[in-house]
Design a protein around this motif. Structure first.
Motif, PDB file in Angstrom:
ATOM      1  N   GLU A  95       0.836  -1.205   0.000  1.00 25.15           N
ATOM      2  CA  GLU A  95       0.000   0.000   0.000  1.00 25.15           C
ATOM      3  C   GLU A  95       0.871   1.254   0.000  1.00 25.15           C
TER       4      GLU A  95
ATOM      5  N   LEU B  86      -4.158  -0.931  -4.956  1.00 28.76           N
ATOM      6  CA  LEU B  86      -4.901  -0.318  -3.854  1.00 28.76           C
ATOM      7  C   LEU B  86      -6.345  -0.786  -3.794  1.00 28.76           C
TER       8      LEU B  86
ATOM      9  N   GLY C 233      -5.674  -1.652  -0.481  1.00 32.74           N
ATOM     10  CA  GLY C 233      -5.745  -0.314   0.076  1.00 32.74           C
ATOM     11  C   GLY C 233      -6.616  -0.234   1.320  1.00 32.74           C
TER      12      GLY C 233
END
Length: 321
Positions: A27, A51, A55
């Motif tokens: 991330e 992501l 994420g």
């Protein structure tokens, strides 16, 4: 052996911690790409894909900053659509006021996939946009969100929807009706379904609405389905023909068979197919079908007898061969 398992179990927290660190590293690396001076579009798309899967709320600001950039806004929408944090939904809702064109359509689409009920009041004015692509995207999003508020917005916009978005509009109302049916709100489901069977609506919408009523009202189904097989409206009759072959309702099927003598050949074939699908239990009706006035029904019935291995029918089949 026992101590070996104990050692493994003791390692689990450490392994989970390592997995979490690896996820955080991925991330952080992706956020760094988005925050760099001039990342290329392919780099941004790759980072956004990471992501979407890995994420967290930490990624939201970097992604939100991309929503207004035409070449990468779709990538950011895709990522935010997959992040469960409430902040991701808030960023998308806020972007409705700051984006235009395709970027807005991407934001709307992601809100729909998130089933973001808080977005419904913000989507309402966009439903009647002159841009058919935007209006259609909003209608689809409202259909995915579902619920009474989304359905009410769709109903209010019925007379003002852009002509090029009309099919997506009707499909959105169908989606709302499906939400109602699956959640047990049968009154709302029936209200929407019945409104979508008007003769001037697209055939596929009317057929889906007829099917929706059949699925929703189990009590009236033994009357609704046979009536559908005899309907003067060919579109609704086609919906009934398809439904009979698929339904799992012995009572409704018996009601259809009770009208055998007044059914058209196409309707008899549908009822026959449903009885053949029952296996040996359907044999009595298959035998009745061998006496139909329609040659295509008699031929299908003979094939059904053979398929069901009806031994007593062998002489009859031999004579008709």
């Amino acid at each position: 052996m026992r101590y070996c398992w104990i050692s493994i179990f003791r390692l689990i927290p450490s392994l989970l911690c390592c997995a979490g660190l690896l996820r955080a590293d991925v991330e952080d690396d992706a956020i760094a790409v988005l925050s760099s001076a001039a990342p290329s579009a392919p780099q941004v798309w790759a980072a956004c894909q990471e992501l979407r899967v890995k994420g967290s709320v930490k990624s939201v600001p970097a992604l939100a900053a991309l929503l207004g950039k035409e070449d990468v806004s779709q990538a950011a929408c895709h990522a935010l659509g997959g992040i469960a944090a409430a902040e991701a939904g808030a960023a998308l809702r806020a972007a409705l006021a700051t984006t235009t064109g395709p970027a807005t359509i991407g934001v709307v689409d992601s809100l729909g996939w998130r089933q973001d009920t808080q977005a419904v009041p913000l989507l309402a004015p966009l439903l009647v946009a002159a841009d058919a692509d935007l209006a259609g995207a909003v209608a689809t999003a409202l259909g995915r969100i579902g619920g009474r508020e989304a359905a009410a917005v769709l109903k209010v916009g019925r007379e003002r929807i852009a002509p090029g978005a009309s099919l997506r509009y009707w499909e959105a109302l169908l989606a709302c009706a499906d939400h109602f049916r699956l959640s047990g709100d049968t009154d709302e489901a029936m209200s929407v379904y019945t409104s979508l069977m008007a003769w001037d609506l697209p055939a596929q919408v009317r057929m889906a609405a007829w099917r929706g009523v059949a699925l929703t009202d189990e009590v009236e189904r033994p009357q609704w389905v046979p009536d559908g097989l005899l309907h003067v409206d060919l579109t609704l009759r086609k919906a009934a023909l398809k439904f009979v072959r698929e339904m799992d309702d012995p009572v409704a099927l018996t009601a259809c068979a009770a009208r055998w003598d007044i059914l058209s050949a196409a309707s008899q074939l549908a009822v026959l197919d449903a009885h053949i699908a029952l296996g040996p239990e359907g044999l009595p009706m298959v035998r009745v079908a061998t006496r139909s006035g329609a040659s295509e029904v008699r031929a299908a019935a003979c094939r059904g007898l053979a398929l069901l291995n009806d031994v007593p029918a062998v002489p009859f089949l031999a004579r008709t061969a």
